[in-house]
Design a protein around this motif. Structure first.
Motif, PDB file in Angstrom:
ATOM      1  N   UNK A   1       0.594  -1.310  -0.139  1.00 19.70           N
ATOM      2  CA  UNK A   1       0.072   0.015  -0.072  1.00 19.70           C
ATOM      3  C   UNK A   1       0.866   1.251   0.052  1.00 19.70           C
ATOM      4  N   UNK A   2       1.955   1.314   0.734  1.00 16.39           N
ATOM      5  CA  UNK A   2       2.943   2.400   0.618  1.00 16.39           C
ATOM      6  C   UNK A   2       3.576   2.820  -0.675  1.00 16.39           C
TER       7      UNK A   2
ATOM      8  N   UNK B   1       0.718   3.918  -2.822  1.00 24.14           N
ATOM      9  CA  UNK B   1       0.864   5.462  -2.640  1.00 24.14           C
ATOM     10  C   UNK B   1       1.982   6.296  -3.171  1.00 24.14           C
ATOM     11  N   UNK B   2       3.046   5.892  -3.297  1.00 28.37           N
ATOM     12  CA  UNK B   2       4.211   6.584  -3.873  1.00 28.37           C
ATOM     13  C   UNK B   2       3.783   6.674  -5.151  1.00 28.37           C
ATOM     14  N   UNK B   3       3.556   5.453  -5.800  1.00 22.32           N
ATOM     15  CA  UNK B   3       3.195   5.651  -7.201  1.00 22.32           C
ATOM     16  C   UNK B   3       2.066   6.729  -7.600  1.00 22.32           C
ATOM     17  N   UNK B   4       1.253   6.612  -6.884  1.00 18.67           N
ATOM     18  CA  UNK B   4       0.013   7.547  -6.951  1.00 18.67           C
ATOM     19  C   UNK B   4       0.206   8.861  -6.889  1.00 18.67           C
ATOM     20  N   UNK B   5       1.269   9.129  -6.136  1.00 22.41           N
ATOM     21  CA  UNK B   5       1.460  10.636  -5.797  1.00 22.41           C
ATOM     22  C   UNK B   5       2.658  10.930  -6.844  1.00 22.41           C
ATOM     23  N   UNK B   6       2.795  10.159  -7.832  1.00 22.71           N
ATOM     24  CA  UNK B   6       3.808  10.433  -8.852  1.00 22.71           C
ATOM     25  C   UNK B   6       5.293   9.890  -8.781  1.00 22.71           C
ATOM     26  N   UNK B   7       5.416   8.960  -7.839  1.00 17.66           N
ATOM     27  CA  UNK B   7       6.871   8.372  -7.926  1.00 17.66           C
ATOM     28  C   UNK B   7       7.028   7.440  -9.384  1.00 17.66           C
ATOM     29  N   UNK B   8       8.177   7.813  -9.837  1.00 21.15           N
ATOM     30  CA  UNK B   8       8.460   6.992 -11.182  1.00 21.15           C
ATOM     31  C   UNK B   8       8.929   5.392 -10.611  1.00 21.15           C
ATOM     32  N   UNK B   9       8.642   4.608 -11.584  1.00 22.61           N
ATOM     33  CA  UNK B   9       9.105   3.231 -11.114  1.00 22.61           C
ATOM     34  C   UNK B   9      10.518   3.139 -10.619  1.00 22.61           C
TER      35      UNK B   9
ATOM     36  N   UNK C   1      12.157   5.038  -8.759  1.00 24.54           N
ATOM     37  CA  UNK C   1      12.166   5.547  -7.496  1.00 24.54           C
ATOM     38  C   UNK C   1      11.676   4.418  -6.440  1.00 24.54           C
TER      39      UNK C   1
ATOM     40  N   UNK D   1      -1.571   1.782  -8.960  1.00 22.43           N
ATOM     41  CA  UNK D   1      -1.623   3.106  -8.223  1.00 22.43           C
ATOM     42  C   UNK D   1      -3.064   3.265  -7.802  1.00 22.43           C
ATOM     43  N   UNK D   2      -4.253   3.100  -8.658  1.00 24.36           N
ATOM     44  CA  UNK D   2      -5.520   3.222  -8.207  1.00 24.36           C
ATOM     45  C   UNK D   2      -5.731   2.205  -6.993  1.00 24.36           C
TER      46      UNK D   2
ATOM     47  N   UNK E   1      -4.757   2.425  -4.332  1.00 26.44           N
ATOM     48  CA  UNK E   1      -4.771   3.322  -2.943  1.00 26.44           C
ATOM     49  C   UNK E   1      -6.121   3.706  -2.631  1.00 26.44           C
TER      50      UNK E   1
END
Lengths: 234, 385
Positions: free
Chosen positions: B294-295, B298-306, B308, B380-381, B383
C-alpha cells in the motif's frame, strides 16, 4: 470565472467486457478551475472514485478526452502520467496513506524529494508546510502517535508539497469526527483560495457542502447536477 | 521552523529503505544472519580453496628458482621420480643459466618414539644455496641441519609425528633422525608432513644413489630470457620437464584441486552459499515489499516514477548486503584465526574479501529482483480501495 485547469470531454470508463461489462462513467464533460473547491457527491457506486482517478491521471478513460494544464492524457504512458501527477496533483486519501515508518515531517519530505527539491531544503520546506497546517509541534511524531485529524493534516501537508495546482481529496472526513472533519475541509477551502489551486473533494458528508464553491452530483456514472454553491463559508 | 532532534542524515529513498528494514527488527536480524551466513559459507569455502592452492604449491612458491627441472611426466611437486646429477652439469652449460641447485623430495616412513608409523615427505635441500630453505622457522636454526641426522619439522604436525621438542629422536626408513628445529604453518596437501634435511642426508633415507636427486632448481643470469633458456634446457637435457616457477606452482594447484575433485567440491559449496544467500535475501525482501505494497502504491499514486520505487528496494538490498557482509566477514576472520592453528588452512587475502563483497552485492541485488518484478505490476489506483 477562474481559468480551467482540468477539462474532461465525454469521458467514459467501463470495467470488464461483454455481458459482465460495467459502465462506471458515461459521457462526463466538465471543467475544473483553479481557486475553487468542487464537491463531488453521489451514492456509493455512482462512479465518484473512478472520476477522481481519471482527474488524478491514475486511470486513462476508455472513451473521451482529459486535458490537464493543456496536456491531453490519452497518448501518455504510465511514466509520463506519473510525472504529470507529480507536477500537478496532490492527493488526500480517506485513510491518510501516510508512511508509518516515517515521522510527520519525513512523510512530507518524501514528497518533496520526489519533486527533486534539494536535500538541504527538504527539512525546512516540510516544516514550513506542517507549520501552515498547525502541525509544526508534531513534526517529529510517527503517524501512529497522531490523532486522525492530525494525520489528515500531515497528509494535506504532503499533498501540498511542491505546490500542486490540483488537490484531489477522497472522503477526507470519513474517518474523522464531525468537528475535526470540518476543520480539515475548512483547511482545504482556505488552501484553494489562498494558494489559488483547484480542490476536488469526494464526500458523502453533507457537512462538507458549505465549504464548496461548486457541487457536482453523480448517479450511475452520469453527471446529474452541476451547480454553484450559494453562500459558502469562504 | 526546524525543531531540535528532527534532522536525519538520510532522506528520500535511503530513508525509506532504512526505515522499511529497521522498522521490523526481527525480520531485519533474520536477513542479516542469512546474508552473514552466506558470506561465511562462501568465505570459508573460497578461503579453503586458497589455502589448499597455496599448500599444494608452497614449496615452489617459496623457492628462489626461476626454472624447475623435473623428471619427465611430473604432474605435481609432491610426487616425482629421480634425476641423475649429470643433468645438473648439462644445465649449467646452457647459456643464461647462472646456478643450478638440487632438491630431493621423496616419501618416507616415520616411526614415532612411542611406536606407530606415519608417512612423511622428505625435503632434502642444499644449505649453501638460497634456492629453497624452510621458512617460518620458529625454533632452531637452518644451519643445525648440517649435523648427520638432523631434521626440521613443522609445529602443526608435531603431535601427529609424536615429537615435542628439539632433541627428540625418531626413525625414518629405519635410520635415526633427531629434531633440531620447528617451522610454523608449513602445511602439506598430501598430509605427509615435510621433514627438512640436507640433500646429503636425504640421499641416505630413501636409498638414493649419491648422484641422484628429484629436482634441479635453476637461477638465471641477469637479463637472460627465461623462455629461451627453458627451451634450450629441454633441448639439451632431453627427457625432462622444465617449468617456469609460476607455471609449476599452477600445475601443482591444478593437479590437486581439479584432477582430484577437491577444488570442485569447495567451489560447489561456495556456490551453495551464494544460492542460500539469494534465497534468504529474496524471500525477506519480498516479504517486506508485500507488507508495504500500500505504501508503494501511494508513492506511485503521488507521482513516484518506477525507478524511485526500484531504488528503495535496491537500497534495502544494499543495506542488507553491507551489514550482512560485515557480520559474515567478521565470522570468516574468526574461522581464519581458529584454523591458523590447525592442519587445514583457511586463507582470506584482501583480494578474496573484495570478491566476497562483490558476490554479496550480486547476491542481494539478484534477491531484490523478485521484489522489483512485483512492484512493476503495482496498480496506483489500489490506494482508493
Amino acid at each position: 470565472m477562474s481559468t480551467p485547469l482540468l477539462r474532461l470531454e465525454g469521458v467514459g470508463v467501463t470495467y470488464g467486457s461483454g455481458a459482465t461489462a460495467l459502465a462506471a462513467l458515461v459521457g462526463i464533460s466538465l471543467e475544473i478551475s483553479a481557486g475553487e473547491v468542487t464537491l463531488l457527491l453521489g451514492p456509493s457506486g455512482s462512479g465518484k472514485t473512478t472520476l477522481l482517478q481519471v482527474m488524478g491521471c491514475l486511470l486513462r478513460p476508455g472513451q473521451g478526452r482529459v486535458v490537464l494544464d493543456g496536456r491531453p492524457l490519452e497518448t501518455l504512458g504510465a511514466e509520463a502520467l506519473a510525472a504529470l501527477r507529480l507536477a500537478h496533483v496532490g492527493f488526500v486519501f480517506q485513510h491518510y496513506n501516510l508512511f508509518p515508518t516515517l515521522r510527520a515531517w519525513e512523510n512530507v519530505a518524501v514528497a518533496l524529494d520526489l519533486k527533486q527539491v534539494p536535500r538541504n531544503r527538504q527539512n525546512a520546506q516540510a516544516m514550513h508546510l506542517l507549520d501552515k497546517l498547525g502541525m509544526g509541534d508534531r513534526a517529529s511524531h510517527f503517524p501512529a502517535e497522531l490523532s486522525g485529524g492530525q494525520k489528515q493534516r500531515v497528509a494535506i501537508a504532503r499533498a501540498l508539497a511542491g505546490s500542486p495546482n490540483l488537490i484531489l481529496a477522497d472522503e477526507p472526513t470519513a474517518a474523522l469526527d464531525g468537528k475535526t472533519g470540518q476543520g480539515v475541509v475548512a483547511t482545504l477551502h482556505d488552501l484553494a483560495h489562498r494558494e489559488n489551486c483547484a480542490v476536488v473533494i469526494v464526500s458523502h458528508d453533507p457537512r462538507v457542502e458549505p465549504f464548496a464553491d461548486r457541487v457536482l452530483h453523480l448517479e450511475d456514472g452520469r453527471l446529474t447536477d452541476d451547480r454553484r454553491a450559494a453562500g459558502n463559508q469562504a | 521552523m526546524t525543531g531540535p532532534g528532527i534532522r536525519t542524515p538520510l532522506l528520500g529513498t535511503s530513508l525509506l529503505a532504512w526505515r522499511n528494514l529497521s522498522h521490523d527488527r526481527a525480520r531485519f536480524i533474520v536477513t542479516l544472519i542469512g546474508v552473514g551466513f552466506s558470506v561465511l559459507l562462501m568465505g570459508v569455502e573460497l578461503g579453503l580453496l586458497v589455502g589448499f592452492a597455496r599448500t599444494t604449491s608452497g614449496l615452489v612458491d617459496h623457492s628462489r628458482a626461476d626454472l624447475w627441472i623435473a623428471p619427465a611426466g611430473t604432474t605435481n611437486v609432491d610426487i616425482a621420480g629421480r634425476l641423475d646429477e649429470r643433468r645438473r652439469f648439462q644445465a649449467l652449460a646452457v647459456p643464461g643459466v647462472a646456478t643450478v641447485g638440487k632438491l630431493m623430495l621423496q616419501f618416507g616412513f616415520w616411526k614415532k618414539p612411542d611406536g606407530g608409523n606415519e608417512s612423511v615427505s622428505l625435503v632434502g635441500i642444499e644449505l649453501d644455496s638460497d634456492k629453497l630453505q624452510p621458512w617460518n622457522l620458529v625454533e632452531g636454526r637452518v644451519a643445525d641441519l648440517q649435523q648427520q641426522d638432523a631434521v626440521i619439522i613443522d609445529r602443526l604436525y608435531a603431535d601427529k609425528l609424536g615429537v615435542h621438542a628439539i632433541g627428540d629422536t625418531v626413525e625414518i626408513n629405519s635410520r635415526r633422525a633427531r629434531i633440531v628445529g620447528f617451522t610454523e604453518g608449513l602445511r602439506t596437501f598430501t598430509q605427509s608432513p615435510y621433514v627438512w634435511m640436507t640433500h646429503r642426508n636425504a640421499l641416505v633415507y630413501p636409498n638414493y644413489r649419491p648422484d641422484q636427486t628429484t629436482y634441479l632448481l635453476v637461477s638465471l643470469k641477469p637479463g637472460a630470457d627465461a623462455g629461451q633458456v627453458r627451451r634450450a634446457l629441454r633441448e639439451r637435457l632431453g627427457r625432462v620437464d622444465v617449468w617456469h616457477r609460476a607455471d609449476f606452482a599452477r600445475q601443482a594447484q591444478k593437479y590437486w584441486l581439479i584432477t582430484t575433485g577437491a577444488g570442485s567440491a569447495l567451489l560447489l559449496s561456495a556456490l551453495l552459499g551464494l544460492v542460500v544467500g539469494i534465497v534468504i535475501v529474496g524471500q525477506t525482501l519480498y516479504a517486506t515489499t508485500v507488507d508495504r505494497l500500500p505504501e508503494y502504491a501511494t508513492l506511485r499514486a503521488i507521482g513516484a516514477p518506477a525507478a524511485y520505487l526500484n531504488r528503495v528496494i535496491l537500497k534495502q538490498a544494499a543495506i542488507s548486503a553491507a551489514f550482512g557482509f560485515g557480520l559474515g566477514t567478521l565470522a570468516v576472520y574468526v574461522i581464519v584465526a581458529i584454523t591458523s592453528y590447525g592442519n587445514v588452512a583457511v586463507i582470506v587475502p584482501f583480494w578474496l574479501v573484495l570478491v566476497l563483497a562483490a558476490l554479496t552485492i550480486f547476491m542481494c541485488m539478484f534477491g531484490a529482483l523478485i521484489s522489483i518484478r512485483r512492484l512493476v505490476r503495482i496498480d496506483p489506483t489500489s490506494v482508493f480501495a
